[in-house]
Design a protein around this motif. Structure first.
Motif, PDB file in Angstrom:
ATOM      1  N   THR A  64       0.854  -1.185   0.000  1.00 10.82           N
ATOM      2  CA  THR A  64       0.000   0.000   0.000  1.00 10.82           C
ATOM      3  C   THR A  64       0.892   1.238   0.000  1.00 10.82           C
ATOM      4  O   THR A  64       1.806   1.348   0.821  1.00 10.82           O
ATOM      5  N   LYS A  65       0.605   2.169  -0.918  1.00  7.91           N
ATOM      6  CA  LYS A  65       1.390   3.393  -1.023  1.00  7.91           C
ATOM      7  C   LYS A  65       0.428   4.575  -0.990  1.00  7.91           C
ATOM      8  O   LYS A  65      -0.543   4.617  -1.740  1.00  7.91           O
ATOM      9  N   THR A  66       0.705   5.555  -0.101  1.00  9.08           N
ATOM     10  CA  THR A  66      -0.153   6.727   0.047  1.00  9.08           C
ATOM     11  C   THR A  66       0.663   7.976  -0.267  1.00  9.08           C
ATOM     12  O   THR A  66       1.759   8.166   0.265  1.00  9.08           O
ATOM     13  N   VAL A  67       0.101   8.839  -1.144  1.00  9.80           N
ATOM     14  CA  VAL A  67       0.754  10.088  -1.521  1.00  9.80           C
ATOM     15  C   VAL A  67      -0.210  11.228  -1.215  1.00  9.80           C
ATOM     16  O   VAL A  67      -1.364  11.207  -1.651  1.00  9.80           O
ATOM     17  N   LYS A  68       0.278  12.245  -0.451  1.00 12.97           N
ATOM     18  CA  LYS A  68      -0.529  13.433  -0.137  1.00 12.97           C
ATOM     19  C   LYS A  68       0.081  14.625  -0.863  1.00 12.97           C
ATOM     20  O   LYS A  68       1.286  14.836  -0.815  1.00 12.97           O
ATOM     21  N   ARG A  69      -0.792  15.377  -1.537  1.00 14.09           N
ATOM     22  CA  ARG A  69      -0.322  16.546  -2.262  1.00 14.09           C
ATOM     23  C   ARG A  69      -1.283  17.702  -2.018  1.00 14.09           C
ATOM     24  O   ARG A  69      -2.503  17.534  -2.077  1.00 14.09           O
ATOM     25  N   VAL A  76      -6.309  19.117   0.020  1.00 15.70           N
ATOM     26  CA  VAL A  76      -5.296  18.070   0.031  1.00 15.70           C
ATOM     27  C   VAL A  76      -5.807  16.891  -0.792  1.00 15.70           C
ATOM     28  O   VAL A  76      -6.907  16.384  -0.566  1.00 15.70           O
ATOM     29  N   LYS A  77      -4.985  16.471  -1.759  1.00 14.53           N
ATOM     30  CA  LYS A  77      -5.331  15.318  -2.589  1.00 14.53           C
ATOM     31  C   LYS A  77      -4.559  14.112  -2.048  1.00 14.53           C
ATOM     32  O   LYS A  77      -3.335  14.117  -2.006  1.00 14.53           O
ATOM     33  N   VAL A  78      -5.315  13.062  -1.640  1.00 14.01           N
ATOM     34  CA  VAL A  78      -4.714  11.850  -1.086  1.00 14.01           C
ATOM     35  C   VAL A  78      -4.938  10.727  -2.092  1.00 14.01           C
ATOM     36  O   VAL A  78      -6.072  10.369  -2.402  1.00 14.01           O
ATOM     37  N   THR A  79      -3.835  10.181  -2.610  1.00 13.29           N
ATOM     38  CA  THR A  79      -3.900   9.085  -3.570  1.00 13.29           C
ATOM     39  C   THR A  79      -3.335   7.836  -2.894  1.00 13.29           C
ATOM     40  O   THR A  79      -2.185   7.820  -2.451  1.00 13.29           O
ATOM     41  N   THR A  80      -4.161   6.785  -2.796  1.00 18.39           N
ATOM     42  CA  THR A  80      -3.746   5.525  -2.189  1.00 18.39           C
ATOM     43  C   THR A  80      -3.730   4.454  -3.278  1.00 18.39           C
ATOM     44  O   THR A  80      -4.738   4.243  -3.962  1.00 18.39           O
ATOM     45  N   THR A  81      -2.585   3.802  -3.430  1.00 14.86           N
ATOM     46  CA  THR A  81      -2.430   2.736  -4.406  1.00 14.86           C
ATOM     47  C   THR A  81      -2.186   1.438  -3.654  1.00 14.86           C
ATOM     48  O   THR A  81      -1.230   1.332  -2.891  1.00 14.86           O
ATOM     49  N   LYS A  82      -3.060   0.453  -3.863  1.00 11.69           N
ATOM     50  CA  LYS A  82      -2.942  -0.849  -3.203  1.00 11.69           C
ATOM     51  C   LYS A  82      -2.706  -1.912  -4.278  1.00 11.69           C
ATOM     52  O   LYS A  82      -3.509  -2.062  -5.198  1.00 11.69           O
ATOM     53  N   THR A  83      -1.582  -2.637  -4.150  1.00 10.99           N
ATOM     54  CA  THR A  83      -1.231  -3.679  -5.108  1.00 10.99           C
ATOM     55  C   THR A  83      -1.221  -5.022  -4.384  1.00 10.99           C
ATOM     56  O   THR A  83      -0.489  -5.200  -3.412  1.00 10.99           O
ATOM     57  N   THR A 103      -5.385  -1.298  -7.161  1.00 14.47           N
ATOM     58  CA  THR A 103      -6.529  -0.446  -6.868  1.00 14.47           C
ATOM     59  C   THR A 103      -6.009   0.943  -6.516  1.00 14.47           C
ATOM     60  O   THR A 103      -5.173   1.087  -5.626  1.00 14.47           O
ATOM     61  N   VAL A 104      -6.535   1.965  -7.198  1.00 15.53           N
ATOM     62  CA  VAL A 104      -6.136   3.347  -6.942  1.00 15.53           C
ATOM     63  C   VAL A 104      -7.348   4.091  -6.402  1.00 15.53           C
ATOM     64  O   VAL A 104      -8.417   4.088  -7.019  1.00 15.53           O
ATOM     65  N   THR A 105      -7.167   4.740  -5.232  1.00 12.48           N
ATOM     66  CA  THR A 105      -8.242   5.515  -4.608  1.00 12.48           C
ATOM     67  C   THR A 105      -7.768   6.957  -4.469  1.00 12.48           C
ATOM     68  O   THR A 105      -6.682   7.208  -3.943  1.00 12.48           O
ATOM     69  N   VAL A 106      -8.579   7.892  -4.952  1.00 12.33           N
ATOM     70  CA  VAL A 106      -8.232   9.308  -4.875  1.00 12.33           C
ATOM     71  C   VAL A 106      -9.305  10.003  -4.039  1.00 12.33           C
ATOM     72  O   VAL A 106     -10.499   9.884  -4.317  1.00 12.33           O
ATOM     73  N   ARG A 107      -8.829  10.711  -3.005  1.00 14.52           N
ATOM     74  CA  ARG A 107      -9.743  11.511  -2.166  1.00 14.52           C
ATOM     75  C   ARG A 107      -9.212  12.936  -2.106  1.00 14.52           C
ATOM     76  O   ARG A 107      -8.007  13.160  -2.022  1.00 14.52           O
ATOM     77  N   ILE A 108     -10.139  13.881  -2.158  1.00 13.84           N
ATOM     78  CA  ILE A 108      -9.741  15.280  -2.031  1.00 13.84           C
ATOM     79  C   ILE A 108     -10.364  15.799  -0.755  1.00 13.84           C
ATOM     80  O   ILE A 108     -11.595  15.813  -0.581  1.00 13.84           O
ATOM     81  N   LEU A 109      -9.500  16.178   0.182  1.00 13.64           N
ATOM     82  CA  LEU A 109      -9.938  16.662   1.490  1.00 13.64           C
ATOM     83  C   LEU A 109     -10.008  18.176   1.476  1.00 13.64           C
ATOM     84  O   LEU A 109      -9.243  18.853   0.775  1.00 13.64           O
ATOM     85  N   PRO A 110     -10.919  18.763   2.266  1.00 14.51           N
ATOM     86  CA  PRO A 110     -11.019  20.225   2.300  1.00 14.51           C
ATOM     87  C   PRO A 110      -9.762  20.835   2.913  1.00 14.51           C
ATOM     88  O   PRO A 110      -8.980  20.179   3.594  1.00 14.51           O
ATOM     89  N   ALA A 111      -9.597  22.103   2.640  1.00 17.73           N
ATOM     90  CA  ALA A 111      -8.424  22.811   3.150  1.00 17.73           C
ATOM     91  C   ALA A 111      -8.486  22.858   4.671  1.00 17.73           C
ATOM     92  O   ALA A 111      -9.545  23.048   5.266  1.00 17.73           O
ATOM     93  N   PRO A 112      -7.343  22.656   5.331  1.00 18.46           N
ATOM     94  CA  PRO A 112      -7.346  22.705   6.801  1.00 18.46           C
ATOM     95  C   PRO A 112      -7.589  24.130   7.279  1.00 18.46           C
ATOM     96  O   PRO A 112      -7.206  25.107   6.637  1.00 18.46           O
ATOM     97  N   ASP A 113      -8.243  24.250   8.422  1.00 15.29           N
ATOM     98  CA  ASP A 113      -8.509  25.551   9.018  1.00 15.29           C
ATOM     99  C   ASP A 113      -7.271  26.001   9.794  1.00 15.29           C
ATOM    100  O   ASP A 113      -6.849  25.342  10.722  1.00 15.29           O
ATOM    101  N   ASP A 114      -6.696  27.097   9.361  1.00 17.36           N
ATOM    102  CA  ASP A 114      -5.541  27.635  10.065  1.00 17.36           C
ATOM    103  C   ASP A 114      -6.001  28.808  10.911  1.00 17.36           C
ATOM    104  O   ASP A 114      -6.095  29.934  10.459  1.00 17.36           O
ATOM    105  N   ASP A 115      -6.358  28.574  12.144  1.00 18.84           N
ATOM    106  CA  ASP A 115      -6.835  29.629  13.035  1.00 18.84           C
ATOM    107  C   ASP A 115      -5.715  30.230  13.824  1.00 18.84           C
ATOM    108  O   ASP A 115      -4.803  29.724  14.289  1.00 18.84           O
TER     109      ASP A 115
END
Length: 115
Positions: A64-69, A76-83, A103-115
């Motif tokens: 399993t490989k996870t890349v956050k960009r 934040v775009k989180v791409t998880t590749t499971k082989t 299997t490639v899973t792509v999730r886009i998370l909302p921007a973090p709140d920087d208070d």
């Protein structure tokens, strides 16, 4: 008319005699009084060719490989590749079947709140 050899006739005579003797002994032992318990020594033998497995063996390997960009708008775009690799080998060690599932899973998370 079918001719039978001497050995065939003797084998048939021996088999029928064994069945008759077994049938005669069965009813007499069925009504006998129970005897004292017998002690039997246990003997265990090793199975033949234990070094060589009989059937096929299957090995499963999962990576399993996870890349956050971070995107330009802050999300934040989180791409998880499971082989998953399944390899089946026969008793000689030769590969019979190999299956690779990716299997490639792509999730886009909302921007973090920087208070």
């Amino acid at each position: 008319m079918i001719r039978t050899t001497l050995t065939q006739r003797l084998a048939l005579l021996g088999a029928s005699g064994a069945l008759a003797a077994g049938g005669a002994l069965l009813p007499s032992s069925a009504f006998a009084a129970p005897a004292a318990p017998q002690v039997v020594a246990a003997v265990q033998t090793a199975p033949d060719h234990q070094a060589h497995p009989i059937g096929n063996t299957t090995t499963t390997r999962t990576v399993t490989k996870t890349v956050k960009r971070t995107l330009f708008d802050g999300r934040v775009k989180v791409t998880t590749t499971k082989t998953v690799t399944k390899t089946t080998k026969n008793h000689h060690g030769n590969v019979v079947k190999k299956t690779v599932t990716k299997t490639v899973t792509v999730r886009i998370l909302p921007a973090p709140d920087d208070d």
